[in-house]
Design a protein around this motif. Structure first.
Motif, PDB file in Angstrom:
ATOM      1  N   ALA A  64       0.820  -1.214   0.000  1.00  0.00           N
ATOM      2  CA  ALA A  64       0.000   0.000   0.000  1.00  0.00           C
ATOM      3  C   ALA A  64       0.852   1.261   0.000  1.00  0.00           C
ATOM      4  CB  ALA A  64      -0.943  -0.007   1.214  1.00  0.00           C
ATOM      5  N   THR A  65       1.985   1.230   0.708  1.00  0.00           N
ATOM      6  CA  THR A  65       2.891   2.382   0.709  1.00  0.00           C
ATOM      7  C   THR A  65       3.418   2.632  -0.703  1.00  0.00           C
ATOM      8  OG1 THR A  65       3.546   1.963   3.005  1.00  0.00           O
ATOM      9  CG2 THR A  65       5.038   3.317   1.676  1.00  0.00           C
ATOM     10  N   ARG A  66       3.803   1.569  -1.382  1.00  0.00           N
ATOM     11  CA  ARG A  66       4.288   1.704  -2.761  1.00  0.00           C
ATOM     12  C   ARG A  66       3.182   2.258  -3.671  1.00  0.00           C
ATOM     13  NH1 ARG A  66       9.190  -1.138  -3.081  1.00  0.00           N
ATOM     14  NH2 ARG A  66       9.412  -2.772  -1.517  1.00  0.00           N
ATOM     15  N   ALA A  67       1.963   1.747  -3.489  1.00  0.00           N
ATOM     16  CA  ALA A  67       0.833   2.228  -4.301  1.00  0.00           C
ATOM     17  C   ALA A  67       0.631   3.727  -4.087  1.00  0.00           C
ATOM     18  CB  ALA A  67      -0.440   1.461  -3.944  1.00  0.00           C
ATOM     19  N   GLU A  68       0.671   4.146  -2.825  1.00  0.00           N
ATOM     20  CA  GLU A  68       0.476   5.574  -2.530  1.00  0.00           C
ATOM     21  C   GLU A  68       1.610   6.414  -3.114  1.00  0.00           C
ATOM     22  OE1 GLU A  68      -0.119   8.658   1.206  1.00  0.00           O
ATOM     23  OE2 GLU A  68      -0.579   6.530   1.507  1.00  0.00           O
ATOM     24  N   LYS A  69       2.829   5.973  -2.943  1.00  0.00           N
ATOM     25  CA  LYS A  69       3.973   6.722  -3.471  1.00  0.00           C
ATOM     26  C   LYS A  69       3.957   6.796  -4.994  1.00  0.00           C
ATOM     27  CE  LYS A  69       7.225   6.291   0.348  1.00  0.00           C
ATOM     28  NZ  LYS A  69       8.488   5.701   0.844  1.00  0.00           N
ATOM     29  N   ASP A  70       3.330   5.810  -5.635  1.00  0.00           N
ATOM     30  CA  ASP A  70       3.212   5.823  -7.098  1.00  0.00           C
ATOM     31  C   ASP A  70       2.009   6.626  -7.586  1.00  0.00           C
ATOM     32  OD1 ASP A  70       5.511   4.332  -7.474  1.00  0.00           O
ATOM     33  OD2 ASP A  70       4.463   2.438  -7.843  1.00  0.00           O
ATOM     34  N   GLY A  71       1.286   7.243  -6.650  1.00  0.00           N
ATOM     35  CA  GLY A  71       0.182   8.117  -7.033  1.00  0.00           C
ATOM     36  C   GLY A  71      -1.149   7.430  -7.288  1.00  0.00           C
ATOM     37  N   ALA A  72      -1.300   6.204  -6.786  1.00  0.00           N
ATOM     38  CA  ALA A  72      -2.587   5.506  -6.936  1.00  0.00           C
ATOM     39  C   ALA A  72      -3.678   6.275  -6.191  1.00  0.00           C
ATOM     40  CB  ALA A  72      -2.481   4.089  -6.379  1.00  0.00           C
ATOM     41  N   ASP A  73      -4.925   6.121  -6.630  1.00  0.00           N
ATOM     42  CA  ASP A  73      -6.013   6.787  -5.913  1.00  0.00           C
ATOM     43  C   ASP A  73      -6.332   6.011  -4.626  1.00  0.00           C
ATOM     44  OD1 ASP A  73      -7.642   4.625  -6.663  1.00  0.00           O
ATOM     45  OD2 ASP A  73      -8.701   5.758  -8.194  1.00  0.00           O
ATOM     46  N   GLU A  74      -7.118   6.669  -3.767  1.00  0.00           N
ATOM     47  CA  GLU A  74      -7.361   6.112  -2.435  1.00  0.00           C
ATOM     48  C   GLU A  74      -8.024   4.735  -2.481  1.00  0.00           C
ATOM     49  OE1 GLU A  74      -8.043   8.815   0.915  1.00  0.00           O
ATOM     50  OE2 GLU A  74      -9.948   7.771   1.189  1.00  0.00           O
ATOM     51  N   GLU A  75      -8.933   4.542  -3.416  1.00  0.00           N
ATOM     52  CA  GLU A  75      -9.603   3.251  -3.552  1.00  0.00           C
ATOM     53  C   GLU A  75      -8.587   2.137  -3.825  1.00  0.00           C
ATOM     54  OE1 GLU A  75     -12.413   2.143  -7.002  1.00  0.00           O
ATOM     55  OE2 GLU A  75     -13.594   3.440  -5.686  1.00  0.00           O
ATOM     56  N   MET A  76      -7.657   2.421  -4.721  1.00  0.00           N
ATOM     57  CA  MET A  76      -6.633   1.435  -5.080  1.00  0.00           C
ATOM     58  C   MET A  76      -5.656   1.224  -3.928  1.00  0.00           C
ATOM     59  SD  MET A  76      -5.954  -0.481  -7.718  1.00  0.00           S
ATOM     60  CE  MET A  76      -5.115  -1.894  -7.041  1.00  0.00           C
ATOM     61  N   ILE A  77      -5.323   2.275  -3.210  1.00  0.00           N
ATOM     62  CA  ILE A  77      -4.415   2.153  -2.057  1.00  0.00           C
ATOM     63  C   ILE A  77      -5.039   1.235  -1.003  1.00  0.00           C
ATOM     64  CG2 ILE A  77      -3.326   3.392  -0.128  1.00  0.00           C
ATOM     65  CD1 ILE A  77      -3.175   5.856  -2.088  1.00  0.00           C
ATOM     66  N   VAL A  78      -6.309   1.462  -0.703  1.00  0.00           N
ATOM     67  CA  VAL A  78      -6.994   0.632   0.305  1.00  0.00           C
ATOM     68  C   VAL A  78      -7.101  -0.816  -0.179  1.00  0.00           C
ATOM     69  CG1 VAL A  78      -9.152   0.238   1.557  1.00  0.00           C
ATOM     70  CG2 VAL A  78      -8.239   2.561   1.348  1.00  0.00           C
ATOM     71  N   ALA A  79      -7.450  -1.009  -1.437  1.00  0.00           N
ATOM     72  CA  ALA A  79      -7.544  -2.367  -1.977  1.00  0.00           C
ATOM     73  C   ALA A  79      -6.187  -3.061  -1.883  1.00  0.00           C
ATOM     74  CB  ALA A  79      -8.020  -2.325  -3.430  1.00  0.00           C
ATOM     75  N   THR A  80      -5.137  -2.322  -2.176  1.00  0.00           N
ATOM     76  CA  THR A  80      -3.784  -2.883  -2.115  1.00  0.00           C
ATOM     77  C   THR A  80      -3.429  -3.251  -0.681  1.00  0.00           C
ATOM     78  OG1 THR A  80      -3.142  -1.596  -4.054  1.00  0.00           O
ATOM     79  CG2 THR A  80      -1.355  -2.450  -2.698  1.00  0.00           C
ATOM     80  N   LEU A  81      -3.797  -2.389   0.257  1.00  0.00           N
ATOM     81  CA  LEU A  81      -3.568  -2.674   1.671  1.00  0.00           C
ATOM     82  C   LEU A  81      -4.266  -3.967   2.083  1.00  0.00           C
ATOM     83  CD1 LEU A  81      -2.548  -1.598   4.505  1.00  0.00           C
ATOM     84  CD2 LEU A  81      -4.845  -0.603   4.744  1.00  0.00           C
ATOM     85  N   LEU A  82      -5.466  -4.188   1.562  1.00  0.00           N
ATOM     86  CA  LEU A  82      -6.302  -5.306   2.003  1.00  0.00           C
ATOM     87  C   LEU A  82      -6.199  -6.549   1.127  1.00  0.00           C
ATOM     88  CD1 LEU A  82      -9.559  -3.305   2.841  1.00  0.00           C
ATOM     89  CD2 LEU A  82      -7.694  -3.931   4.386  1.00  0.00           C
ATOM     90  N   HIS A  83      -5.374  -6.514   0.081  1.00  0.00           N
ATOM     91  CA  HIS A  83      -5.436  -7.556  -0.947  1.00  0.00           C
ATOM     92  C   HIS A  83      -5.239  -8.978  -0.421  1.00  0.00           C
ATOM     93  CE1 HIS A  83      -0.983  -7.080  -1.041  1.00  0.00           C
ATOM     94  NE2 HIS A  83      -0.948  -8.277  -1.626  1.00  0.00           N
ATOM     95  N   ASP A  84      -4.557  -9.147   0.693  1.00  0.00           N
ATOM     96  CA  ASP A  84      -4.307 -10.492   1.212  1.00  0.00           C
ATOM     97  C   ASP A  84      -5.068 -10.836   2.493  1.00  0.00           C
ATOM     98  OD1 ASP A  84      -2.654 -11.352  -0.840  1.00  0.00           O
ATOM     99  OD2 ASP A  84      -0.794 -10.889   0.199  1.00  0.00           O
ATOM    100  N   ILE A  85      -6.080 -10.040   2.870  1.00  0.00           N
ATOM    101  CA  ILE A  85      -6.763 -10.353   4.137  1.00  0.00           C
ATOM    102  C   ILE A  85      -7.512 -11.678   4.076  1.00  0.00           C
ATOM    103  CG2 ILE A  85      -6.969  -7.966   4.995  1.00  0.00           C
ATOM    104  CD1 ILE A  85      -9.993  -8.144   4.394  1.00  0.00           C
ATOM    105  N   GLY A  86      -7.724 -12.218   2.891  1.00  0.00           N
ATOM    106  CA  GLY A  86      -8.404 -13.505   2.772  1.00  0.00           C
ATOM    107  C   GLY A  86      -7.504 -14.705   3.016  1.00  0.00           C
ATOM    108  N   ASP A  87      -6.191 -14.471   3.161  1.00  0.00           N
ATOM    109  CA  ASP A  87      -5.242 -15.577   3.297  1.00  0.00           C
ATOM    110  C   ASP A  87      -5.609 -16.549   4.410  1.00  0.00           C
ATOM    111  OD1 ASP A  87      -3.748 -14.653   1.202  1.00  0.00           O
ATOM    112  OD2 ASP A  87      -1.998 -14.088   2.375  1.00  0.00           O
ATOM    113  N   SER A  88      -6.085 -16.023   5.531  1.00  0.00           N
ATOM    114  CA  SER A  88      -6.350 -16.894   6.682  1.00  0.00           C
ATOM    115  C   SER A  88      -7.587 -17.767   6.482  1.00  0.00           C
ATOM    116  CB  SER A  88      -6.487 -16.063   7.961  1.00  0.00           C
ATOM    117  OG  SER A  88      -7.536 -15.130   7.824  1.00  0.00           O
TER     118      SER A  88
END
Length: 186
Positions: A64-88
């Motif tokens: 998510a930090t990389r996404a934000e630094k690359d200028g992604a919008d907030e929706e994409m940043i949050v999705a990137t932050l959460l992309h692996d929450i289903g692992d468990s």
């Protein structure tokens, strides 16, 4: 102590208008607490699959930090932050789980990337396990094909670095709260 008001039925087909209006009110309050439950799921990634040099939570923060630094919008940043929450809960289809969680709150593009990121990520390792690393190519004519490749290349696959300085979770928390407080779009 005072007991919460409950419905009168024991079978849904016997519920009254009053019962369902009561439940709708409770449901609204429960949905309002969704950001808390999402953040809790994210924190639980601190205890995840062994073998990597960083926890799944740290991987998520780096991505998510990389996404934000690359200028992604907030929706994409949050999705990137959460992309692996289903692992468990969904080790064999974690992409579908996060895509379903995000679906009412994000664009078709973000939903599609999340839905397919696991398959696209296989490009980096499947051949080492005797599988086809190019399975993603079945989507090569899809409008979001390159976006999913970019997500994996720029943010997901490179975020396993114990020396990377990621933003802390509390930096992203307001974004998570904003996204999951939006009116759902179905």
């Amino acid at each position: 102590g005072s007991r919460m008001k409950t419905v009168k039925f024991t079978e849904m087909k016997k519920g009254s208008k009053e019962d369902y209006e009561l439940l709708a009110e409770y449901e609204k309050n429960y949905v309002n607490e969704l950001p808390d439950r999402i953040l809790e799921s994210l924190k639980n990634l601190d205890n995840s699959v062994d073998g990597y040099q960083v926890s799944r939570l740290e991987h998520s923060l780096q991505s998510a930090t990389r996404a934000e630094k690359d200028g992604a919008d907030e929706e994409m940043i949050v999705a990137t932050l959460l992309h692996d929450i289903g692992d468990s809960l969904a080790p064999y289809n974690h992409s579908q789980l996060i895509a379903a969680v995000l679906r009412p709150y994000v664009s078709e593009k973000v939903h599609w990337i999340m839905l397919h990121h696991g398959l696209f990520q296989e490009y980096y390792y499947a051949h080492h396990l005797g599988k086809d690393r190019n399975s993603r190519d079945k989507f090569k004519d899809h409008p979001y094909y390159q976006d999913a490749i970019d997500f994996c290349e720029k943010w997901d696959q490179k975020s396993f670095d114990p020396n990377y300085e990621s933003f802390p979770l509390d930096h992203f928390e307001p974004m998570v709260r904003r996204l999951f407080s939006k009116e759902p779009n179905f």
